[in-house]
Design an enzyme around this catalytic site. Structure first.
Site, PDB file in Angstrom:
ATOM      1  N   ARG A 103       5.598  -0.006   1.623  1.00 31.43           N
ATOM      2  CA  ARG A 103       4.691   1.041   1.190  1.00 31.43           C
ATOM      3  C   ARG A 103       3.640   1.231   2.261  1.00 31.43           C
ATOM      4  O   ARG A 103       3.007   0.252   2.676  1.00 31.43           O
ATOM      5  CB  ARG A 103       4.048   0.565  -0.111  1.00 31.43           C
ATOM      6  N   THR A 107      -1.033   6.063   2.548  1.00 32.09           N
ATOM      7  CA  THR A 107      -0.490   7.193   1.765  1.00 32.09           C
ATOM      8  C   THR A 107       0.186   6.725   0.476  1.00 32.09           C
ATOM      9  O   THR A 107       0.467   7.537  -0.402  1.00 32.09           O
ATOM     10  CB  THR A 107       0.560   7.948   2.595  1.00 32.09           C
ATOM     11  N   ASP A 199      -0.576  -9.034  -4.179  1.00 34.33           N
ATOM     12  CA  ASP A 199       0.528  -8.587  -3.325  1.00 34.33           C
ATOM     13  C   ASP A 199       1.715  -9.534  -3.511  1.00 34.33           C
ATOM     14  O   ASP A 199       1.681 -10.689  -3.060  1.00 34.33           O
ATOM     15  CB  ASP A 199       0.069  -8.572  -1.854  1.00 34.33           C
ATOM     16  N   ASP A 202       3.387 -11.096  -0.285  1.00 30.61           N
ATOM     17  CA  ASP A 202       2.555 -12.142   0.334  1.00 30.61           C
ATOM     18  C   ASP A 202       2.561 -13.414  -0.505  1.00 30.61           C
ATOM     19  O   ASP A 202       2.626 -14.525   0.023  1.00 30.61           O
ATOM     20  CB  ASP A 202       1.108 -11.654   0.485  1.00 30.61           C
TER      21      ASP A 202
HETATM   22  C1  PRP Z   1       5.445  -3.800  -2.877  1.00 30.56           C
HETATM   23  C2  PRP Z   1       6.380  -4.158  -4.012  1.00 30.56           C
HETATM   24  C3  PRP Z   1       7.139  -2.881  -4.221  1.00 30.56           C
HETATM   25  C4  PRP Z   1       6.111  -1.832  -3.902  1.00 30.56           C
HETATM   26  C5  PRP Z   1       5.629  -1.214  -5.182  1.00 30.56           C
HETATM   27  O1  PRP Z   1       6.121  -3.841  -1.683  1.00 30.56           O
HETATM   28  O2  PRP Z   1       7.213  -5.238  -3.701  1.00 30.56           O
HETATM   29  O3  PRP Z   1       8.258  -2.753  -3.373  1.00 30.56           O
HETATM   30  O4  PRP Z   1       5.029  -2.489  -3.229  1.00 30.56           O
HETATM   31  O5  PRP Z   1       4.752  -0.187  -4.945  1.00 30.56           O
HETATM   32  P1  PRP Z   1       5.054   1.319  -5.356  1.00 30.56           P
HETATM   33  O6  PRP Z   1       5.602   1.313  -6.742  1.00 30.56           O
HETATM   34  O7  PRP Z   1       3.706   1.969  -5.257  1.00 30.56           O
HETATM   35  O8  PRP Z   1       6.026   1.899  -4.350  1.00 30.56           O
HETATM   36  P2  PRP Z   1       5.365  -3.719  -0.283  1.00 30.56           P
HETATM   37  O9  PRP Z   1       5.390  -2.310   0.210  1.00 30.56           O
HETATM   38  O10 PRP Z   1       4.016  -4.358  -0.371  1.00 30.56           O
HETATM   39  O11 PRP Z   1       6.316  -4.525   0.682  1.00 30.56           O
HETATM   40  P3  PRP Z   1       6.671  -6.091   0.686  1.00 30.56           P
HETATM   41  O12 PRP Z   1       7.590  -6.344  -0.467  1.00 30.56           O
HETATM   42  O13 PRP Z   1       7.335  -6.255   2.006  1.00 30.56           O
HETATM   43  O14 PRP Z   1       5.380  -6.862   0.576  1.00 30.56           O
HETATM   44  N1  URA Z   2       2.669  -3.972  -4.540  1.00 32.15           N
HETATM   45  C1  URA Z   2       2.278  -5.230  -4.853  1.00 32.15           C
HETATM   46  O1  URA Z   2       2.765  -6.219  -4.264  1.00 32.15           O
HETATM   47  N2  URA Z   2       1.334  -5.397  -5.803  1.00 32.15           N
HETATM   48  C2  URA Z   2       0.784  -4.355  -6.454  1.00 32.15           C
HETATM   49  O2  URA Z   2      -0.056  -4.577  -7.334  1.00 32.15           O
HETATM   50  C3  URA Z   2       1.209  -3.057  -6.131  1.00 32.15           C
HETATM   51  C4  URA Z   2       2.155  -2.898  -5.167  1.00 32.15           C
END
Ligand code: PRP
Ligand code: URA
Length: 208
Positions: A103, A107, A199, A202
């Site tokens: 994400r 944006t 997150d 993380d």
């Molecule tokens: C996080 C989570 C989802 C997304 C959800 O991923 O694991 O994939 O955000 O958000 P949304 O519903 O607003 O799209 P992130 O982009 O942080 O990547 P990561 O899993 O690599 O940490």
């Molecule tokens: N992605 C995450 O990992 N946590 C949130 O709360 C939203 C998006």
């Protein structure tokens, strides 16, 4: 679209420790896997099966087995990878494909950086794993990708969803079912789920 939010004390118990900011990454990963197995049990209630003849030591009878093509499990990297083992434990003969998505934190749009799915998903039941359904952008993008490859049915397994994400996924893909451990209050100004768990990527992988 059906949203299944199982009412089970073990799910609530494990979720509470996932939310707790003091929970370390190894414990977080283990809990996410265990929670996933419980959600997978609900999500696979209507997995496609076919009858076959068997003989017990006493008599012939009819059983059921998973139909071909076998279901496809698609964890969304990175965080969804932490849910994979818990799902595979229940569906060991399923195949696994991968979608890498991130994400854009300005944006809040999802960007695909990796796609390792089979080319043809015709007739496949697909289970998408992503712990957080926040704005719904990542899940909607994933659903579109697997449908364009021919998936016959798509179900999302998440740990926590925001009502905004459920609504957005429903608008874009009314046919995609959701199985989720908790539906939280909503999103904060940064698109994080409140109270959520922070997150997920993380916390699963121990990065900052
Ligand atoms: C996080 C989570 C989802 C997304 C959800 O991923 O694991 O994939 O955000 O958000 P949304 O519903 O607003 O799209 P992130 O982009 O942080 O990547 P990561 O899993 O690599 O940490
Ligand atoms: N992605 C995450 O990992 N946590 C949130 O709360 C939203 C998006």
């Amino acid at each position: 679209m059906r949203v299944i939010n199982p009412d089970h004390r073990l799910i609530a118990h494990k979720l509470a420790y996932l939310r707790d900011k003091r929970t370390d990454s190894p414990t977080f990963r283990r809990l996410a896997e265990e929670l996933m197995t419980l959600l997978a049990y609900e999500a696979t209630r209507d997995v496609r099966v076919e009858p076959f003849e068997i003989e017990t030591p006493v008599a012939p009878t009819t059983g059921i087995k998973l139909s071909n093509p076998k279901p496809l499990i698609v964890p969304i990297l990175r965080a969804g990878l932490g849910m994979l083992e818990g799902m595979v434990r229940l569906l060991p003969s399923a195949e696994v494909g991968f979608l890498g998505m991130q994400r854009d934190e300005e944006t809040l749009q999802a960007i695909t950086y990796a796609n390792r799915l089979p080319d043809d998903l015709s007739g496949r039941q697909v289970y998408v794993l992503d712990p957080m359904l926040a704005t719904g952008g990542s899940a909607a993008h994933a659903a579109r990708t697997v449908k364009e490859a021919g998936a016959r049915s798509v179900r999302l397994l998440s740990i926590i969803a925001a009502p905004e994400g459920i609504a957005a996924l429903h608008d874009a893909h009314p046919d995609v079912g959701i199985v989720v451990a908790a539906i939280d209050e909503g999103l904060d100004a940064n698109g994080y789920i409140v109270p959520g768990l922070g997150d997920a990527g993380d916390r699963i992988w121990g990065t900052r």
